[in-house]
Design an enzyme around this catalytic site. Structure first.
Site, PDB file in Angstrom:
ATOM      1  N   SER A 100       0.853  -1.194   0.000  1.00 58.61           N
ATOM      2  CA  SER A 100       0.000   0.000   0.000  1.00 58.61           C
ATOM      3  C   SER A 100       0.886   1.240   0.000  1.00 58.61           C
ATOM      4  CB  SER A 100      -0.880  -0.003   1.246  1.00 58.61           C
ATOM      5  OG  SER A 100      -0.060   0.081   2.403  1.00 58.61           O
TER       6      SER A 100
ATOM      7  N   ASP B 226      -1.284  -1.326  -4.031  1.00 59.62           N
ATOM      8  CA  ASP B 226      -2.683  -1.538  -3.659  1.00 59.62           C
ATOM      9  C   ASP B 226      -3.346  -0.193  -3.311  1.00 59.62           C
ATOM     10  OD1 ASP B 226      -4.821  -3.238  -3.167  1.00 59.62           O
ATOM     11  OD2 ASP B 226      -4.276  -3.604  -1.075  1.00 59.62           O
ATOM     12  N   HIS B 227      -4.541   0.030  -3.814  1.00 62.72           N
ATOM     13  CA  HIS B 227      -5.355   1.208  -3.454  1.00 62.72           C
ATOM     14  C   HIS B 227      -4.636   2.550  -3.558  1.00 62.72           C
ATOM     15  CE1 HIS B 227      -9.046  -0.765  -2.206  1.00 62.72           C
ATOM     16  NE2 HIS B 227      -8.305  -1.701  -1.640  1.00 62.72           N
TER      17      HIS B 227
ATOM     18  N   GLU C 239     -11.327   0.034  -9.465  1.00 58.04           N
ATOM     19  CA  GLU C 239     -12.434  -0.424  -8.609  1.00 58.04           C
ATOM     20  C   GLU C 239     -13.712   0.319  -8.974  1.00 58.04           C
ATOM     21  OE1 GLU C 239     -11.674  -0.532  -4.312  1.00 58.04           O
ATOM     22  OE2 GLU C 239     -13.733   0.124  -3.934  1.00 58.04           O
TER      23      GLU C 239
ATOM     24  N   HIS D 262     -13.378  -4.803   3.554  1.00 55.79           N
ATOM     25  CA  HIS D 262     -12.007  -4.753   4.080  1.00 55.79           C
ATOM     26  C   HIS D 262     -12.085  -4.911   5.595  1.00 55.79           C
ATOM     27  CE1 HIS D 262     -11.120  -2.275   0.323  1.00 55.79           C
ATOM     28  NE2 HIS D 262     -10.277  -3.272   0.252  1.00 55.79           N
TER      29      HIS D 262
ATOM     30  N   HIS E  97     -11.474  -7.972  -3.253  1.00 56.53           N
ATOM     31  CA  HIS E  97     -10.855  -7.295  -2.114  1.00 56.53           C
ATOM     32  C   HIS E  97     -11.529  -7.802  -0.851  1.00 56.53           C
ATOM     33  CE1 HIS E  97      -8.429  -3.979  -3.955  1.00 56.53           C
ATOM     34  NE2 HIS E  97      -8.988  -4.532  -5.012  1.00 56.53           N
TER      35      HIS E  97
ATOM     36  N   ASN F 110      -5.063  -9.359   3.356  1.00 60.51           N
ATOM     37  CA  ASN F 110      -4.260  -8.439   4.150  1.00 60.51           C
ATOM     38  C   ASN F 110      -4.513  -8.677   5.639  1.00 60.51           C
ATOM     39  OD1 ASN F 110      -2.685  -6.305   4.986  1.00 60.51           O
ATOM     40  ND2 ASN F 110      -3.947  -4.711   4.085  1.00 60.51           N
ATOM     41  N   THR F 111      -5.780  -8.480   6.055  1.00 58.48           N
ATOM     42  CA  THR F 111      -6.134  -8.580   7.477  1.00 58.48           C
ATOM     43  C   THR F 111      -5.707  -9.903   8.112  1.00 58.48           C
ATOM     44  OG1 THR F 111      -8.001  -7.125   7.052  1.00 58.48           O
ATOM     45  CG2 THR F 111      -8.091  -8.404   9.081  1.00 58.48           C
TER      46      THR F 111
HETATM   47 ZN   LIG Z   1      -8.714  -3.564  -1.093  1.00 57.97          ZN
END
Ligand SMILES: [Zn+2]
Length: 276
Positions: A47, A82-83, A132, A172, A200, A224-225
């Site tokens: 990120s 990412d993002h 997105e 997310h 995502h 990710n989490t």
């Molecule tokens: Zn995402």
């Protein structure tokens, strides 16, 4: 584009390539080692926040390149931003050698989203571009705005983006209660546009939801989490068990086992093992 072909291959053959978001060199090492062991192609997600934390996009690129060399990694590795919230950020990452970028203009009007995505695709013919559409929820099913199929058709037609992240009910962070995934929307998208989709907010979904999504065109799944949780849990346990340990090498090393468990388990659910 050779690296995009890896994702197309997954899309055509009914599996998904995992995107594991990373935060530093050790974390990246554990992900790469496990993916190599499973012979799974991998996307390493970074990120803007993490790039800053590391000292810049080039640092991330160099960490990945050096690990590939030193650990004799042979699987395809795609380094992805990412993002990204701005075109400038995407350009910096591309200049530093990132293979792939996601421009997240989902909060802007569709026209703006199309404009910025299109310019990135046109100006960077060797980079995978992801966009997105709709709003992917945050912690606990909040704020989901499911993508409008017409918007998805338009953004694909007008930008020719390589990857599209639709909002179809994932969030997310951590899910509260049962996720409500809109599989009809995925079917519709697959019928209208022949493009690999990105999921995502993959952390915490059931194997069944993953498999169904993959069957309906999802070829990249972002995790990710779940990795962050594994990392934190390991550090907490290690420090509780070893209150006098002060050597960061031993403390950080303790995270490897849990991170690798998450990576290996998901690779098998996504079917990307032995595809490299
Ligand atoms: Zn995402």
């Amino acid at each position: 584009m050779k690296k995009y072909e890896e994702i197309i291959k997954a899309y055509k053959n009914g599996y998904a390539i995992p995107q594991f978001n990373t935060i530093d060199a050790e974390y990246t090492r554990y992900i790469l080692e496990e993916c190599e062991k499973e012979k799974s192609p991998v996307i390493l997600g970074v990120s803007e926040k993490v790039a800053n934390h590391l000292g810049g996009f080039k640092v991330a690129r160099n960490i990945v390149d050096t690990l590939i060399e030193e650990l004799n990694i042979t699987i395809p590795v795609i380094l992805h931003l990412d993002h990204a919230k701005s075109k400038e950020s995407c350009e910096k990452a591309i200049k530093a050698g990132f293979d792939s970028v996601m421009i997240d203009y989902s909060a802007y009007p569709l026209e703006e989203n199309i404009k910025i995505t299109k310019s990135l695709v046109l100006e960077n013919p060797n980079t995978i571009i992801e966009c997105e559409v709709g709003t992917i929820g945050k912690n606990g099913n909040e704020g989901i705005v499911y993508s409008d199929i017409k918007d998805i058709e338009r953004i694909k037609r007008e930008t020719n983006a390589h990857l599209i992240a639709p909002s179809f009910g994932t969030v997310h962070g951590v899910y509260k209660g049962e996720p409500k995934l809109n599989f009809e929307l995925l079917d519709e998208i697959k019928n209208k546009i022949d493009t690999p989709l990105v999921m995502h907010g993959g952390s915490g979904l059931s194997d069944e939801n993953f498999k169904k999504s993959i069957a309906k065109g999802v070829a990249k799944i972002n995790i990710n989490t779940e990795l962050k949780q594994a990392w934190t849990k390991s550090i907490r346990k290690f420090l509780n068990d070893n209150p006098n340990e002060t050597d960061p090498v031993f403390i950080i090393k303790s995270t490897g086992v849990e991170i690798k468990k998450v990576v290996s388990n998901l690779i098998h659910v996504f079917g990307s093992n032995n595809k490299a």
